[in-house]
Design a protein around this motif. Structure first.
Motif, PDB file in Angstrom:
ATOM      1  N   LEU A 130       0.811  -1.214   0.000  1.00 39.14           N
ATOM      2  CA  LEU A 130       0.000   0.000   0.000  1.00 39.14           C
ATOM      3  C   LEU A 130       0.849   1.271   0.000  1.00 39.14           C
ATOM      4  CD1 LEU A 130      -2.580  -1.274   2.617  1.00 39.14           C
ATOM      5  CD2 LEU A 130      -3.098  -0.725   0.229  1.00 39.14           C
ATOM      6  N   GLY A 131       2.165   1.110   0.145  1.00 43.88           N
ATOM      7  CA  GLY A 131       3.025   2.279   0.228  1.00 43.88           C
ATOM      8  C   GLY A 131       2.963   2.987   1.558  1.00 43.88           C
ATOM      9  N   TRP A 132       2.559   2.271   2.592  1.00 38.74           N
ATOM     10  CA  TRP A 132       2.414   2.849   3.926  1.00 38.74           C
ATOM     11  C   TRP A 132       3.647   2.563   4.778  1.00 38.74           C
ATOM     12  CZ3 TRP A 132      -3.159   0.798   5.401  1.00 38.74           C
ATOM     13  CH2 TRP A 132      -4.108   1.425   4.582  1.00 38.74           C
ATOM     14  N   ARG A 133       3.694   3.227   5.932  1.00 36.12           N
ATOM     15  CA  ARG A 133       4.699   2.875   6.936  1.00 36.12           C
ATOM     16  C   ARG A 133       4.557   1.380   7.265  1.00 36.12           C
ATOM     17  NH1 ARG A 133       2.460   7.760   8.356  1.00 36.12           N
ATOM     18  NH2 ARG A 133       3.892   9.493   8.722  1.00 36.12           N
ATOM     19  N   ARG A 134       5.678   0.702   7.393  1.00 36.62           N
ATOM     20  CA  ARG A 134       5.622  -0.750   7.527  1.00 36.62           C
ATOM     21  C   ARG A 134       5.328  -1.198   8.954  1.00 36.62           C
ATOM     22  NH1 ARG A 134       8.559  -3.676   2.971  1.00 36.62           N
ATOM     23  NH2 ARG A 134       8.094  -5.444   4.303  1.00 36.62           N
ATOM     24  N   CYS A 347      -9.220  -5.656   9.484  1.00 39.29           N
ATOM     25  CA  CYS A 347      -9.930  -4.462   8.996  1.00 39.29           C
ATOM     26  C   CYS A 347      -9.624  -3.263   9.883  1.00 39.29           C
ATOM     27  CB  CYS A 347     -11.437  -4.715   8.966  1.00 39.29           C
ATOM     28  SG  CYS A 347     -12.001  -5.909   7.743  1.00 39.29           S
ATOM     29  N   ALA A 348      -9.652  -3.479  11.201  1.00 40.96           N
ATOM     30  CA  ALA A 348      -9.348  -2.392  12.130  1.00 40.96           C
ATOM     31  C   ALA A 348      -7.926  -1.899  11.933  1.00 40.96           C
ATOM     32  CB  ALA A 348      -9.557  -2.862  13.567  1.00 40.96           C
ATOM     33  N   ALA A 349      -6.990  -2.817  11.769  1.00 36.19           N
ATOM     34  CA  ALA A 349      -5.596  -2.430  11.584  1.00 36.19           C
ATOM     35  C   ALA A 349      -5.416  -1.652  10.286  1.00 36.19           C
ATOM     36  CB  ALA A 349      -4.713  -3.676  11.586  1.00 36.19           C
ATOM     37  N   LEU A 350      -6.097  -2.088   9.234  1.00 35.33           N
ATOM     38  CA  LEU A 350      -6.020  -1.347   7.969  1.00 35.33           C
ATOM     39  C   LEU A 350      -6.620   0.050   8.121  1.00 35.33           C
ATOM     40  CD1 LEU A 350      -7.024  -4.262   5.590  1.00 35.33           C
ATOM     41  CD2 LEU A 350      -4.901  -2.943   5.401  1.00 35.33           C
ATOM     42  N   GLY A 351      -7.734   0.153   8.826  1.00 32.43           N
ATOM     43  CA  GLY A 351      -8.346   1.458   9.023  1.00 32.43           C
ATOM     44  C   GLY A 351      -7.471   2.392   9.836  1.00 32.43           C
ATOM     45  N   VAL A 352      -6.885   1.875  10.919  1.00 33.23           N
ATOM     46  CA  VAL A 352      -6.021   2.704  11.764  1.00 33.23           C
ATOM     47  C   VAL A 352      -4.777   3.125  10.994  1.00 33.23           C
ATOM     48  CG1 VAL A 352      -4.520   2.660  13.802  1.00 33.23           C
ATOM     49  CG2 VAL A 352      -6.858   1.762  13.940  1.00 33.23           C
ATOM     50  N   ALA A 353      -4.152   2.182  10.277  1.00 37.40           N
ATOM     51  CA  ALA A 353      -2.940   2.508   9.524  1.00 37.40           C
ATOM     52  C   ALA A 353      -3.240   3.563   8.454  1.00 37.40           C
ATOM     53  CB  ALA A 353      -2.370   1.245   8.884  1.00 37.40           C
ATOM     54  N   ARG A 354      -4.409   3.472   7.845  1.00 38.53           N
ATOM     55  CA  ARG A 354      -4.782   4.452   6.822  1.00 38.53           C
ATOM     56  C   ARG A 354      -4.919   5.843   7.434  1.00 38.53           C
ATOM     57  NH1 ARG A 354      -9.592   3.077   2.567  1.00 38.53           N
ATOM     58  NH2 ARG A 354      -8.843   4.371   0.835  1.00 38.53           N
ATOM     59  N   LEU A 355      -5.527   5.920   8.622  1.00 34.45           N
ATOM     60  CA  LEU A 355      -5.663   7.218   9.289  1.00 34.45           C
ATOM     61  C   LEU A 355      -4.309   7.775   9.697  1.00 34.45           C
ATOM     62  CD1 LEU A 355      -8.812   6.564  11.505  1.00 34.45           C
ATOM     63  CD2 LEU A 355      -8.652   8.045   9.492  1.00 34.45           C
ATOM     64  N   VAL A 356      -3.415   6.903  10.156  1.00 27.67           N
ATOM     65  CA  VAL A 356      -2.073   7.355  10.524  1.00 27.67           C
ATOM     66  C   VAL A 356      -1.364   7.933   9.303  1.00 27.67           C
ATOM     67  CG1 VAL A 356       0.203   6.587  11.314  1.00 27.67           C
ATOM     68  CG2 VAL A 356      -1.860   5.811  12.496  1.00 27.67           C
ATOM     69  N   GLU A 357      -1.527   7.273   8.148  1.00 23.23           N
ATOM     70  CA  GLU A 357      -0.926   7.792   6.914  1.00 23.23           C
ATOM     71  C   GLU A 357      -1.460   9.173   6.567  1.00 23.23           C
ATOM     72  OE1 GLU A 357       1.514   6.494   4.854  1.00 23.23           O
ATOM     73  OE2 GLU A 357       1.801   5.196   6.608  1.00 23.23           O
ATOM     74  N   GLY A 359      -2.190  11.393   8.745  1.00 20.81           N
ATOM     75  CA  GLY A 359      -1.804  12.323   9.800  1.00 20.81           C
ATOM     76  C   GLY A 359      -2.661  12.288  11.043  1.00 20.81           C
ATOM     77  N   VAL A 360      -3.580  11.310  11.148  1.00 18.91           N
ATOM     78  CA  VAL A 360      -4.431  11.200  12.338  1.00 18.91           C
ATOM     79  C   VAL A 360      -3.763  10.247  13.324  1.00 18.91           C
ATOM     80  CG1 VAL A 360      -6.765  10.772  13.179  1.00 18.91           C
ATOM     81  CG2 VAL A 360      -6.415  11.541  10.823  1.00 18.91           C
ATOM     82  N   GLY A 361      -2.758  10.738  14.027  1.00 19.59           N
ATOM     83  CA  GLY A 361      -2.017   9.897  14.953  1.00 19.59           C
ATOM     84  C   GLY A 361      -2.835   9.411  16.122  1.00 19.59           C
ATOM     85  N   GLY A 362      -3.911  10.127  16.442  1.00 20.75           N
ATOM     86  CA  GLY A 362      -4.747   9.697  17.556  1.00 20.75           C
ATOM     87  C   GLY A 362      -5.419   8.364  17.323  1.00 20.75           C
ATOM     88  N   ALA A 363      -5.567   7.947  16.054  1.00 26.26           N
ATOM     89  CA  ALA A 363      -6.178   6.642  15.770  1.00 26.26           C
ATOM     90  C   ALA A 363      -5.330   5.519  16.342  1.00 26.26           C
ATOM     91  CB  ALA A 363      -6.345   6.468  14.265  1.00 26.26           C
TER      92      ALA A 363
END
Length: 514
Positions: A130-134, A347-357, A359-363
């Motif tokens: 996904l090109g996200w932080r690993r 699903c939860a992990a994907l959703g949280v990681a997407r929010l972190v990407e 800039g929503v660090g609070g997720a």
């Protein structure tokens, strides 16, 4: 800037969706290796906490593995063959660990560490796709599972192994690699037959829904899965008396627990027993379901984003597994929920990681609080625990092991004893001829016939076909029988949190206590 390769080299294997460039912090191989090491450490910590409080069904798996290593026989005890190991793959992995360490409980720890390492490695690879932080995705996924009371209460069983394999199916199917995905599908079926449901859903979504022209890849993956899983099941059908393990009848013969609790209606009763833990589980599942809902809506609007497709596939597979069990109307055994929980947690992990990407660090902080609270509730009574927070057995593991050792000293040479209704840790401690449906196939056939009488036409046909052509002969009957009852009494005392004091005693007949 480099991209992570996500396809085989075969010409017909094209990516299911475009892949975004990955951040060049670590090489793909180094990133996955680091994630695997950290995931394995998470499994090691859980094992250190849980190793003295393994549930009775975990000891059944260890009994089968120990018998296989020491006697070369497929059975709970070395005295007769049996077919009540739901997860042959779990038994084989534990047997390999016993060969290496000589200690079945240590083998449980090694398998747990390997499973959490695979979960983290494949989670890291999905993040790279996904090109996200690993680190975010595998951290959340492994963190949610090693703190989930459903998973921590089934350490030693196949829950973590099955979850890792299903996540692996998703990882390779969505990367357009049917060969690896098919092999992992077969291994998932060997980890638990019911894992065929989410694994095949993942294959269909990846190769038919999101890539409608890839019917060959879908057929190939399903065929490879069958090629991996079927040899064992055919062997078991002809030599052990059933294409499916005997637990298919043993665990479902009643249709519900004594109070009418089934897989589908258990939530209120679980909340009554464990209000805090179940609330935290539901909160985590809600996060995953919300992420699934947003992904489903996006895909319905025509989104081709790989994150949406991964989340949708995981959620559909988890829901399919849940619905399948609900339709079966089986009792609410904890491990039946684990595959669905693992996929919704993804699903939860994907959703949280997407929010972190975004800039929503609070997720990440919020999901970490949920996992931390769940862990805190479970270790509040001290570690290592004598039993997990969800524990329904009649005695603590240490009590069962001690009773088993005493029974072994009580039995005459060559004698046998009938189990009181739970057998795993008793057999592990006794190393004697202890009999019930888990150790004697003929007992299980009787339960299957009872199940047939209460089943509908389809289930009746499945049960009859499963034991077609087998004649196990009469069930072993022993003049000695172990019994259990609540409250103080003669014999061996037990005391389980949430259940209270009970006692076991042995009679010289198979009749009820006078």
């Amino acid at each position: 800037m480099t991209t992570l390769p996500v396809t085989d080299r075969a010409q017909d294997e094209t990516p299911v969706a475009p892949v975004r460039p990955a951040r060049r912090v670590l090489s793909p191989r180094a990133g996955s290796l680091l994630a695997a090491v950290l995931g394995g450490l998470a499994g090691a910590v859980l094992f250190a906490v849980a190793h003295r409080g393994l549930p009775d069904d975990s000891y059944i798996s260890m009994d089968y593995a120990r018998t296989l290593v020491e006697h070369g026989r497929w059975g709970l005890t070395p005295f007769r063959d049996a077919n009540a190991a739901t997860s042959p793959l779990n038994v084989w992995v534990l047997a390999a660990g016993i060969v290496v360490t000589g200690r079945p409980v240590v083998a449980v720890g090694l398998e747990l560490m390997a499973s959490t390492a695979l979960l983290a490695a494949w989670g890291s690879t999905i993040a790279a796709m996904l090109g996200w932080r690993r680190w975010v995705l595998p951290t959340v996924l492994v963190g949610l599972l090693v703190t989930s009371p459903f998973f921590t209460s089934t350490v030693g069983m196949e829950a973590f192994l099955g979850a890792a394999l299903v996540v692996g199916v998703l990882r390779y199917a969505m990367a357009g690699r049917p060969v690896v995905a098919g092999v992992l599908t077969g291994l998932a079926a060997l980890a638990r037959p019911d894992l065929v449901v989410p694994a095949v859903v993942l294959l269909v979504v990846a190769f038919a829904v999101f890539a409608p022209r890839r019917w060959r890849a879908l057929a190939g993956a399903v065929g490879l899965g069958a090629l991996v899983a079927l040899p064992w099941h055919v062997f078991a059908w002809f030599t052990l008396g059933g294409f499916l393990p005997d637990t298919f009848a043993i665990k479902t013969v009643g249709g519900s627990f004594a109070d009418g609790e089934t897989f589908g209606n258990a939530a209120p009763r679980m909340f009554e027993r464990w209000p805090v833990s179940i609330t935290l589980v539901f909160a985590t599942m809600l996060v995953g379901l919300v992420a699934f809902g947003f992904a489903a809506a996006a895909c319905a609007r025509g989104s081709r984003a790989l994150a949406d497709r991964l989340t949708l596939a995981a959620g559909l597979a988890g829901l399919a597994h849940y619905v399948a069990y609900a339709l079966l109307g089986v009792p609410s055994y904890l491990w039946y929920y684990c595959a669905s929980i693992a996929l919704v947690s993804l699903c939860a992990a994907l959703g949280v990681a997407r929010l972190v990407e975004r800039g929503v660090g609070g997720a990440f902080a919020g999901i970490a609080v949920l996992a931390g609270l769940s862990a805190g509730v479970q270790i509040a009574a001290g570690v290592p625990w004598v039993s997990p927070v969800f524990y329904g057995n009649w005695a603590l593991p240490a009590q069962y092991l001690a009773i088993g050792e005493d029974v072994a000293r009580t039995l005459p040479p060559g004698g046998s004893v009938e189990a009181p209704g739970e057998i795993g840790a008793l057999a592990y401690g006794c190393r004697c001829d202890i009999v019930d449906a888990f150790s004697d196939h003929a007992w299980a056939v009787g339960l299957a016939q009872e199940r047939e009488g209460n089943a509908g036409p389809v289930m009746r046909a499945v049960l009859r076909a499963n034991r077609a052509g087998t004649d196990p002969g009469p069930a072993v009957r022993s003049p000695l029988t172990l019994h259990y009852d609540l409250g103080p009494g003669p014999g061996w005392r037990s005391d389980v949190p949430g259940r209270g004091v009970g006692h076991f005693w042995m009679t010289t007949t198979s009749l009820e206590r006078p």
